[in-house]
Scaffold this active site. Structure first.
Site, PDB file in Angstrom:
ATOM      1  N   GLY A  11       0.846  -1.202   0.000  1.00  0.00           N
ATOM      2  CA  GLY A  11       0.000   0.000   0.000  1.00  0.00           C
ATOM      3  C   GLY A  11       0.877   1.247   0.000  1.00  0.00           C
ATOM      4  N   VAL A  23      16.967   8.336  -0.167  1.00  0.00           N
ATOM      5  CA  VAL A  23      17.830   7.193  -0.526  1.00  0.00           C
ATOM      6  C   VAL A  23      18.729   7.582  -1.701  1.00  0.00           C
ATOM      7  CG1 VAL A  23      17.835   4.841  -1.472  1.00  0.00           C
ATOM      8  CG2 VAL A  23      16.210   5.451   0.347  1.00  0.00           C
ATOM      9  N   VAL A  24      18.114   8.202  -2.711  1.00  0.00           N
ATOM     10  CA  VAL A  24      18.869   8.548  -3.923  1.00  0.00           C
ATOM     11  C   VAL A  24      19.951   9.585  -3.602  1.00  0.00           C
ATOM     12  CG1 VAL A  24      18.689   9.615  -6.215  1.00  0.00           C
ATOM     13  CG2 VAL A  24      16.968   7.955  -5.469  1.00  0.00           C
ATOM     14  N   ARG A  72       1.101  -5.099  -5.902  1.00  0.00           N
ATOM     15  CA  ARG A  72       1.053  -6.345  -5.127  1.00  0.00           C
ATOM     16  C   ARG A  72       1.567  -7.407  -6.092  1.00  0.00           C
ATOM     17  NH1 ARG A  72      -0.776  -4.210  -0.070  1.00  0.00           N
ATOM     18  NH2 ARG A  72      -2.476  -2.819  -0.510  1.00  0.00           N
ATOM     19  N   ASP A 103       4.579  -4.518   6.188  1.00  0.00           N
ATOM     20  CA  ASP A 103       4.936  -5.843   6.690  1.00  0.00           C
ATOM     21  C   ASP A 103       5.205  -6.873   5.575  1.00  0.00           C
ATOM     22  OD1 ASP A 103       4.730  -7.552   9.208  1.00  0.00           O
ATOM     23  OD2 ASP A 103       3.373  -8.577   7.813  1.00  0.00           O
ATOM     24  N   THR A 125       3.846   3.084   5.484  1.00  0.00           N
ATOM     25  CA  THR A 125       2.438   2.677   5.507  1.00  0.00           C
ATOM     26  C   THR A 125       1.686   3.673   6.387  1.00  0.00           C
ATOM     27  OG1 THR A 125       0.855   1.069   6.394  1.00  0.00           O
ATOM     28  CG2 THR A 125       3.040   0.980   7.319  1.00  0.00           C
ATOM     29  N   ASP A 127      -0.725   2.887   8.204  1.00  0.00           N
ATOM     30  CA  ASP A 127      -1.369   2.164   9.312  1.00  0.00           C
ATOM     31  C   ASP A 127      -0.620   2.224  10.650  1.00  0.00           C
ATOM     32  OD1 ASP A 127      -3.258   1.401   7.417  1.00  0.00           O
ATOM     33  OD2 ASP A 127      -2.155  -0.415   6.898  1.00  0.00           O
ATOM     34  N   ASP A 129       1.513   0.194  11.754  1.00  0.00           N
ATOM     35  CA  ASP A 129       1.397  -1.149  12.354  1.00  0.00           C
ATOM     36  C   ASP A 129       2.700  -1.949  12.282  1.00  0.00           C
ATOM     37  OD1 ASP A 129       1.430  -1.452   9.615  1.00  0.00           O
ATOM     38  OD2 ASP A 129      -0.245  -2.851   9.524  1.00  0.00           O
ATOM     39  N   ARG A 154     -17.916  17.609  12.595  1.00  0.00           N
ATOM     40  CA  ARG A 154     -18.325  18.155  13.896  1.00  0.00           C
ATOM     41  C   ARG A 154     -19.193  19.411  13.700  1.00  0.00           C
ATOM     42  NH1 ARG A 154     -16.882  17.871  18.995  1.00  0.00           N
ATOM     43  NH2 ARG A 154     -15.151  16.465  18.702  1.00  0.00           N
ATOM     44  N   ARG A 162     -26.577  15.771  16.002  1.00  0.00           N
ATOM     45  CA  ARG A 162     -26.583  14.383  15.572  1.00  0.00           C
ATOM     46  C   ARG A 162     -25.371  13.627  16.067  1.00  0.00           C
ATOM     47  NH1 ARG A 162     -28.737  15.455   9.780  1.00  0.00           N
ATOM     48  NH2 ARG A 162     -30.924  15.032  10.183  1.00  0.00           N
ATOM     49  N   ARG A 171      -6.142  -1.022   8.730  1.00  0.00           N
ATOM     50  CA  ARG A 171      -6.112  -2.499   8.671  1.00  0.00           C
ATOM     51  C   ARG A 171      -6.392  -3.059  10.065  1.00  0.00           C
ATOM     52  NH1 ARG A 171      -2.122  -5.014   4.209  1.00  0.00           N
ATOM     53  NH2 ARG A 171      -0.404  -4.149   5.372  1.00  0.00           N
ATOM     54  N   ARG A 211     -26.081  14.996  30.325  1.00  0.00           N
ATOM     55  CA  ARG A 211     -25.346  16.228  30.645  1.00  0.00           C
ATOM     56  C   ARG A 211     -25.752  17.364  29.715  1.00  0.00           C
ATOM     57  NH1 ARG A 211     -20.274  14.084  29.813  1.00  0.00           N
ATOM     58  NH2 ARG A 211     -19.850  15.742  28.316  1.00  0.00           N
ATOM     59  N   LYS A 213     -25.486  17.118  26.328  1.00  0.00           N
ATOM     60  CA  LYS A 213     -24.705  17.056  25.092  1.00  0.00           C
ATOM     61  C   LYS A 213     -25.618  16.755  23.917  1.00  0.00           C
ATOM     62  CE  LYS A 213     -20.396  14.772  24.121  1.00  0.00           C
ATOM     63  NZ  LYS A 213     -19.976  15.793  23.236  1.00  0.00           N
ATOM     64  N   GLN A 251      -7.483   8.806   2.821  1.00  0.00           N
ATOM     65  CA  GLN A 251      -6.461   8.823   3.883  1.00  0.00           C
ATOM     66  C   GLN A 251      -5.081   8.400   3.370  1.00  0.00           C
ATOM     67  OE1 GLN A 251      -8.568   7.099   7.709  1.00  0.00           O
ATOM     68  NE2 GLN A 251      -9.587   6.466   5.840  1.00  0.00           N
TER      69      GLN A 251
HETATM   70  P1  ADP Z   1       2.526  -4.167   2.701  1.00  0.00           P
HETATM   71  O1  ADP Z   1       3.978  -4.193   2.362  1.00  0.00           O
HETATM   72  O2  ADP Z   1       1.947  -2.778   2.654  1.00  0.00           O
HETATM   73  O3  ADP Z   1       2.226  -4.921   3.974  1.00  0.00           O
HETATM   74  P2  ADP Z   1       1.511  -6.448   1.159  1.00  0.00           P
HETATM   75  O4  ADP Z   1       1.246  -7.284   2.336  1.00  0.00           O
HETATM   76  O5  ADP Z   1       0.526  -6.449   0.040  1.00  0.00           O
HETATM   77  O6  ADP Z   1       1.725  -4.905   1.513  1.00  0.00           O
HETATM   78  O7  ADP Z   1       2.918  -6.905   0.549  1.00  0.00           O
HETATM   79  C1  ADP Z   1       3.481  -6.250  -0.562  1.00  0.00           C
HETATM   80  C2  ADP Z   1       4.194  -7.235  -1.424  1.00  0.00           C
HETATM   81  O8  ADP Z   1       5.263  -7.858  -0.698  1.00  0.00           O
HETATM   82  C3  ADP Z   1       3.351  -8.428  -1.894  1.00  0.00           C
HETATM   83  O9  ADP Z   1       2.579  -8.118  -3.022  1.00  0.00           O
HETATM   84  C4  ADP Z   1       4.420  -9.452  -2.217  1.00  0.00           C
HETATM   85  O10 ADP Z   1       4.999  -9.188  -3.482  1.00  0.00           O
HETATM   86  C5  ADP Z   1       5.475  -9.172  -1.141  1.00  0.00           C
HETATM   87  N1  ADP Z   1       5.296 -10.132  -0.033  1.00  0.00           N
HETATM   88  C6  ADP Z   1       4.267 -10.219   0.830  1.00  0.00           C
HETATM   89  N2  ADP Z   1       4.404 -11.269   1.672  1.00  0.00           N
HETATM   90  C7  ADP Z   1       5.557 -11.883   1.315  1.00  0.00           C
HETATM   91  C8  ADP Z   1       6.257 -13.058   1.775  1.00  0.00           C
HETATM   92  N3  ADP Z   1       5.787 -13.795   2.776  1.00  0.00           N
HETATM   93  N4  ADP Z   1       7.424 -13.377   1.177  1.00  0.00           N
HETATM   94  C9  ADP Z   1       7.900 -12.630   0.153  1.00  0.00           C
HETATM   95  N5  ADP Z   1       7.286 -11.532  -0.334  1.00  0.00           N
HETATM   96  C10 ADP Z   1       6.136 -11.151   0.233  1.00  0.00           C
END
Ligand code: ADP
Length: 319
Positions: A11, A23-24, A72, A103, A125, A127, A129, A154, A162, A171, A211, A213, A251
């Site tokens: 995402g 990075v670049v 993806r 992740d 991300t 999220d 998370d 608001r 309301r 997520r 109260r 509100k 978002q």
């Molecule tokens: P995010 O990185 O935001 O969590 P995804 O879970 O969709 O998003 O993962 C992004 C991409 O990372 C996936 O489309 C896939 O190519 C790769 N990926 C996800 N899980 C694995 C895994 N277990 N091993 C290797 N590559 C992965």
């Protein structure tokens, strides 16, 4: 190390462009050649790779999304897909890789590291998370987008007396709901990490009504329930007229806040430093405003937790 690559995956989030730029520029500052890999792991497998110069990342720090684009790529979850990616990196002579994503993207980075090409993950991300960092790139912007909307809702909520239910993204994590709820002055914040019963929500609404509100804002994280269904049940049980707003993908977009641009710049540059130090299979993060890094193996299966003090505060301020 002479040549590094950078890709964005999963995402997208506001601030990814600022991280790529860091990075670049940091790489070139240290006399590295930097290659951009387009469309995440899909582009890596396909060899959609080109050299980036200082000017390639000009005029992007303020832009949402990612100019390298994201994708993806189910194929990359397989050993064969990872091997193809590894071979492309070898073909282009890339001997270090920065992966900006969440992740899932980290899992891909870990796989490449284990095949022998050093990889560093950068948390991108909305999220928030990811374990091993207090904040992820894009979270602050997403929260600011959410509170812009909450503030507007608001206004109308108070004019019409309301109750509004606002569903936000995240997520399985409640961070956006918690921070947007706290900073938007929501009466109730529902997050997956701190389950609440419907009875508690109703009791609080009634306390507010007693109260005097006249309106109420309930922020629901998408990881708890569907905002529309939740509002229907609340309406059935309270006879109140409830309105719902599902914020959705707005978002994920927009110009990154200064906080996200600074975070992305710091984390992107730090990832390059780690590669130059010969590190591999690690993810960068920020904790107590210090740059940190953790082994991907350590954080990938660790559970995400909410900042309990912020949650407690949100409860105390919305009695
Ligand atoms: P995010 O990185 O935001 O969590 P995804 O879970 O969709 O998003 O993962 C992004 C991409 O990372 C996936 O489309 C896939 O190519 C790769 N990926 C996800 N899980 C694995 C895994 N277990 N091993 C290797 N590559 C992965």
């Amino acid at each position: 190390m002479k040549r590094i690559g950078v890709l964005t995956s999963g995402g997208d989030s506001p601030g990814m462009n600022a991280a790529i730029r860091a990075v670049v520029r940091k790489g070139i500052y240290h006399n590295l050649e930097v290659y951009g890999i387009y469309q995440g792991y899909q582009g890596l497998i396909n060899g959609n790779i080109e050299k980036l110069e200082i000017g390639s990342v000009g005029d992007i720090i303020q832009r949402g999304g990612t100019f390298l684009r994201s994708a993806r790529c189910p194929e990359f979850v397989t050993k064969e897909g990872q091997q193809k990616g590894y071979e492309q990196l070898k073909k282009f002579g890339i001997d270090g890789l920065v992966v900006i994503g969440g992740d899932g993207s980290y899992r891909g980075a870990n796989a490449i590291s284990k095949l022998g090409i050093p990889c560093i993950g950068v948390p991108g991300t909305i999220d928030n998370d990811i374990v091993g960092t207090d904040f992820t790139i894009g979270f602050d912007t997403a929260v600011n987008t959410a509170i812009d909307v909450i503030d507007k809702i608001r206004d109308t909520a108070s004019s019409h007396e309301r109750t509004f239910v606002i569903e936000v993204m995240g997520r399985n994590a409640g961070d956006i709901a918690l921070w947007a709820g706290l900073s938007g002055g929501a009466e109730t914040i529902l997050i997956p990490e701190e389950p609440q019963q419907m009875d508690e929500v109703i009791e609080k609404l009634n306390r507010g009504k007693d109260r005097g509100k006249k309106h109420s804002i309930i922020v629901v994280a998408e990881g708890v329930t569907n905002g529309v269904k939740f509002a229907e049940e609340l309406e059935r049980r309270t006879q109140l007229e409830i309105r719902v707003s599902v914020l959705g993908h707005m978002q994920r977009g927009g110009s990154p806040t200064a906080t996200d641009r600074v975070l992305a710049s710091r984390l992107g540059a730090y990832a390059v430093e780690l590669l130059l130090e010969g590190k591999s299979g690690r993810a960068v993060g920020i904790m107590n405003n210090e740059l940190v890094s953790h082994a991907l193996d350590e954080i990938l299966d660790a559970p995400h937790t909410i900042d309990k003090k912020i949650y407690q505060l949100s409860q105390e301020l919305s009695i």
